[in-house]
Design a protein around this motif. Structure first.
Motif, mmCIF file in Angstrom:
data_model
loop_
_atom_site.group_PDB
_atom_site.id
_atom_site.type_symbol
_atom_site.label_atom_id
_atom_site.label_comp_id
_atom_site.label_asym_id
_atom_site.label_seq_id
_atom_site.Cartn_x
_atom_site.Cartn_y
_atom_site.Cartn_z
ATOM 1 N N LEU A 156 0.829 -1.213 0.000
ATOM 2 C CA LEU A 156 0.000 0.000 0.000
ATOM 3 C C LEU A 156 0.860 1.258 0.000
ATOM 4 N N GLU A 157 1.957 1.209 0.729
ATOM 5 C CA GLU A 157 2.857 2.362 0.767
ATOM 6 C C GLU A 157 3.452 2.623 -0.625
ATOM 7 N N LEU A 158 3.811 1.548 -1.310
ATOM 8 C CA LEU A 158 4.339 1.690 -2.666
ATOM 9 C C LEU A 158 3.307 2.297 -3.607
ATOM 10 N N VAL A 159 2.058 1.835 -3.481
ATOM 11 C CA VAL A 159 1.000 2.359 -4.348
ATOM 12 C C VAL A 159 0.780 3.840 -4.072
ATOM 13 N N LYS A 160 0.837 4.250 -2.812
ATOM 14 C CA LYS A 160 0.691 5.674 -2.471
ATOM 15 C C LYS A 160 1.804 6.501 -3.105
ATOM 16 N N GLU A 161 3.001 5.948 -3.075
ATOM 17 C CA GLU A 161 4.154 6.685 -3.603
ATOM 18 C C GLU A 161 4.138 6.759 -5.127
#
Length: 350
Positions: free
Chosen positions: A298-303
């Motif tokens: 999820l953090e990667l998708v946000k970034e």
């Protein structure tokens, strides 16, 4: 002083709105206990939304995804379109405010510096950067062909602008120091009078929203960067302009009608903080229930805005089958949306 404040009626609705916003301000220390990287991600998303919304209010056509792509490639030194120039200028000034608000007093010099930086990439307005207007800039209505059909609102004359700005800044700083008026009301009045003066040839709307953020942060509303007030304004743009016009046209009269604008603006701040409450609650639920790998995805998708299975494997080092399982679970839980099939599959936030 050339405008009167004593005609502002402190209604039960205004008191209730202020109380709700201040309650959240006081609770933020407890709400803001998310890990730094989670707060950073919230702020990054909110910044993209704010930059996109504030520039679209003034006519930009760039989507939030366009803004995100542009801001991820700021090593470019020149930007071809006016939309791109406005986005980059706004983003850079917002970052200055977020990073240094404690040291930025409300002064003419700082306001002019913000304006200069806001238009730093806009070559067509180079001679207007950081300088008050030298020609009238009344707010007009235009027909479908772009022809002016009438003046909606007459702003301050170039001759009157310097002393009206000095008066407004002095009143605002004195009001914060004297504490006879609630800080939210001071910010609200500052913004509507600033826009009534319309001190610069271009960029007044964008600058007003930057100054809103600065004043709220300096007044202790430090949660402001984690949700987009500009997005709230964009989604109620018609009401925004209607409230502005109703108040602006009366400011220099003996009976200013403050309440239409004050009520609208406080409702916008209420909506802004409620959105942030929901985001924080979602983050807490997510953190409490999701495996570590899912959180990393999820953090990667946000970034990045979107991600593929191959990128999860490469960037996180996860086993391919394990990555597939976590992505399926995140889609089933409505944390991610799946696009495409087979090798062309990619994922984004819902």
């Amino acid at each position: 002083m050339s405008f009167k404040i004593d005609t502002l009626k402190i209604t039960p609705e205004i008191l209730s709105l202020i109380a709700e916003i201040d309650e959240f301000k006081g609770a933020w220390k407890a709400l803001g206990t998310l890990a730094p990287e989670r707060l950073s991600a919230l702020r990054r998303v909110a910044t993209i939304e704010s930059v996109g919304s504030s520039t679209r209010i003034e006519g930009s056509t760039l989507s939030d995804r366009d803004v995100e792509r542009l801001l991820s490639n700021l090593d470019i030194k020149t930007f071809d379109t006016r939309d791109e120039q406005e986005v980059v200028g706004y983003a850079k000034v917002m970052e200055t405010v977020f990073s240094n608000f404690e040291h930025i007093d409300l002064t003419e010099n700082h306001i002019k510096q913000f304006h200069r930086d806001l238009l730093a990439f806009s070559s067509k307005v180079e001679r207007h950067r950081g300088e008050y207007k030298t020609h009238p800039n009344h707010v007009s209505a235009f027909d479908a062909e772009g022809k002016e059909v009438g003046v909606i609102f007459e702003t301050a004359s170039p001759f009157d602008t310097p002393h009206l700005m000095q008066e407004l800044i002095a009143w605002t700083n004195d009001a914060f120091e004297e504490k006879h008026l609630h800080p939210l009301l001071i910010v609200t009045i500052f913004i509507v009078v600033f826009l009534e003066i319309h001190p610069f040839s271009d960029g007044n709307g964008r600058l007003s929203r930057i100054l809103t953020t600065l004043l709220l942060l300096r007044a202790g509303y430090i949660y402001v960067p984690y949700s987009s007030l500009e997005s709230v304004i964009e989604q109620s743009k018609d009401s925004y302009y209607l409230a502005l016009r109703r108040t602006q046209g009366t400011i220099r009269t003996d009976d200013p009608e403050w309440n239409t604008w004050v009520t609208f603006f406080l409702h916008s701040l209420q909506q802004h903080k409620r959105r942030l409450e929901k985001k924080i609650e979602s983050e807490r639920i997510m953190i409490g229930t999701l495996p570590e790998l899912s959180l990393e995805i999820l953090e990667l998708v946000k970034e990045r805005g979107r991600i593929t299975i191959g990128e999860v494997v490469t960037l996180i080092g996860a086993n391919r089958n394990t990555a597939k399982k976590h992505l399926r679970d995140l889609v089933a839980a409505n944390h991610l949306a799946q696009h495409g099939t087979g090798k062309g599959t990619w994922y984004s936030r819902t």
